[in-house]
Enzyme design. Structure first.
Site, PDB file in Angstrom:
ATOM      1  N   HIS A  12      -0.063  -0.388   4.707  1.00 33.08           N
ATOM      2  CA  HIS A  12      -0.607  -1.123   3.555  1.00 33.08           C
ATOM      3  C   HIS A  12      -1.415  -0.215   2.612  1.00 33.08           C
ATOM      4  CE1 HIS A  12      -4.116  -2.229   6.495  1.00 33.08           C
ATOM      5  NE2 HIS A  12      -4.370  -1.090   5.894  1.00 33.08           N
ATOM      6  N   GLU A 244      -5.332   0.886  13.269  1.00 33.05           N
ATOM      7  CA  GLU A 244      -4.826  -0.316  12.577  1.00 33.05           C
ATOM      8  C   GLU A 244      -3.555  -0.845  13.253  1.00 33.05           C
ATOM      9  OE1 GLU A 244      -6.364   0.276   7.964  1.00 33.05           O
ATOM     10  OE2 GLU A 244      -4.328   0.849   8.440  1.00 33.05           O
TER      11      GLU A 244
HETATM   12  C1  DHB Z   1      -5.098   4.761   2.961  1.00 38.30           C
HETATM   13  C2  DHB Z   1      -4.459   4.005   3.951  1.00 38.30           C
HETATM   14  C3  DHB Z   1      -5.007   2.825   4.404  1.00 38.30           C
HETATM   15  O1  DHB Z   1      -4.440   2.058   5.396  1.00 38.30           O
HETATM   16  C4  DHB Z   1      -6.177   2.357   3.880  1.00 38.30           C
HETATM   17  O2  DHB Z   1      -6.647   1.174   4.291  1.00 38.30           O
HETATM   18  C5  DHB Z   1      -6.844   3.100   2.893  1.00 38.30           C
HETATM   19  C6  DHB Z   1      -6.295   4.299   2.440  1.00 38.30           C
HETATM   20  C7  DHB Z   1      -4.517   6.021   2.436  1.00 38.30           C
HETATM   21  O3  DHB Z   1      -3.581   6.573   3.000  1.00 38.30           O
HETATM   22  O4  DHB Z   1      -4.989   6.513   1.391  1.00 38.30           O
HETATM   23 FE    FE Z   2      -5.933   0.279   5.991  1.00 39.89          FE
END
Ligand code: DHB
Ligand code: FE
Length: 285
Positions: A12, A244
């Site tokens: 996400h 996550e």
């Molecule tokens: C990114 C990925 C994430 O799941 C998130 O919540 C915030 C940033 C990223 O890869 O920049």
């Molecule tokens: Fe995230």
């Protein structure tokens, strides 16, 4: 009775939402990421659910560090896209399903899972980016998401976070709840976040392709064993934010006990700091 017919798993990454909102999807960096969801958008049209039960994590957006529910179910009639610092994303508001959400809360809480009931909550990139990826861009004013969505937020930000095993069993309780709802709804359950990524500290930028792909293999074929993986392995192998992925086990636990059909599988690096993983699993009739 309502039935869970399919589950969707996807990263996400917030920068994916920004790329979409700023018209950058055809840029060489982003094109291969969005190409992985071409099939998915078609699939969504052909398998349009009545309701999506969307498991994601709030990133200290709706819940600050003042109050941190482990599992929170959105029972409101609607949810606004959150302002995460650059103004809310230009996407439609999310329409909820208060009746099914309340039924699931009743059933799952009686099954000994403590849920926090949330009647007002803005939803962040953990929820809106997967909707954009799966449904395509929607006009914030005239457009709408294809169906109601029940947001289900899991704490994976502040330790202690729930184990994979607890998430997997919660998924089973959600399945039982859905199947006891007295209306023939076609329900999809989504799990978002992951795959390997670490956003801070000396290991920032960590990606582990081999581990991620084994996780996808096991999620498909042996979720029971996968659910026993300890937190320390997620963090060591997939980075601090790789945790996550425990949320994917909620969606997987809600699927039938029979082997699912793999409708789609996609894996791509890079997308911001994250390895993008995506699966669509269908329950076999
Ligand atoms: C990114 C990925 C994430 O799941 C998130 O919540 C915030 C940033 C990223 O890869 O920049
Ligand atoms: Fe995230």
């Amino acid at each position: 009775m309502a039935t869970i017919t399919a589950s969707v798993y996807t990263s996400h990454v917030p920068a994916i939402g920004a790329a979409l909102d700023l018209g950058k999807t055809a840029e060489p960096y982003w094109q291969p990421v969005f190409a992985g969801y071409d099939f998915s958008k078609q699939w969504m049209k052909q398998h349009k659910p009545d309701v999506i039960f969307l498991v994601y994590n709030d990133h200290a957006t709706a819940f600050s560090l003042e109050m941190i529910p482990t599992f929170a179910i959105g029972t409101a009639a609607e949810f606004q896209p959150a302002d995460e610092g650059w103004g809310p994303r230009p996407v439609p508001k999310v329409i909820g399903h208060p009746d099914l959400a309340s039924h699931i809360a009743q059933s799952v809480i009686q099954d000994d899972f403590d849920l926090t009931i949330v009647n007002k909550m803005d939803v962040d990139h953990g929820l809106t980016v997967p909707l954009s990826l799966m449904c395509g861009a929607q006009d914030p004013k005239t457009g709408a998401w294809p169906c109601p969505v029940i947001p289900f937020a899991v704490n994976v930000v502040q330790y202690p976070v729930p184990s994979g095993r607890r998430c997997y069993h919660l998924g089973k309780a959600i399945r039982k709840a859905v199947e006891s709802y007295d209306e023939p709804l076609n329900v999809h359950i989504w799990g978002t976040g992951g795959m390997s990524h670490q956003l801070q500290g000396p290991r920032a930028g960590l990606i582990n392709r081999e581990w991620d792909n084994r996780f996808l293999d096991d999620l498909i074929a042996d979720p029971e064993t996968l659910s026993n993986k300890p937190h320390i392995e997620y963090v060591r192998e997939a980075g601090s934010e790789g945790i996550e992925l425990v949320m994917w086990l909620i969606a997987r636990g809600a699927m039938s006990d029979k082997p699912p059909k793999v409708a789609h599988r996609f894996y791509h690096v890079p997308a911001s700091n994250t390895a993008v993983g995506h699966l669509i699993l269908e329950n076999q009739a």
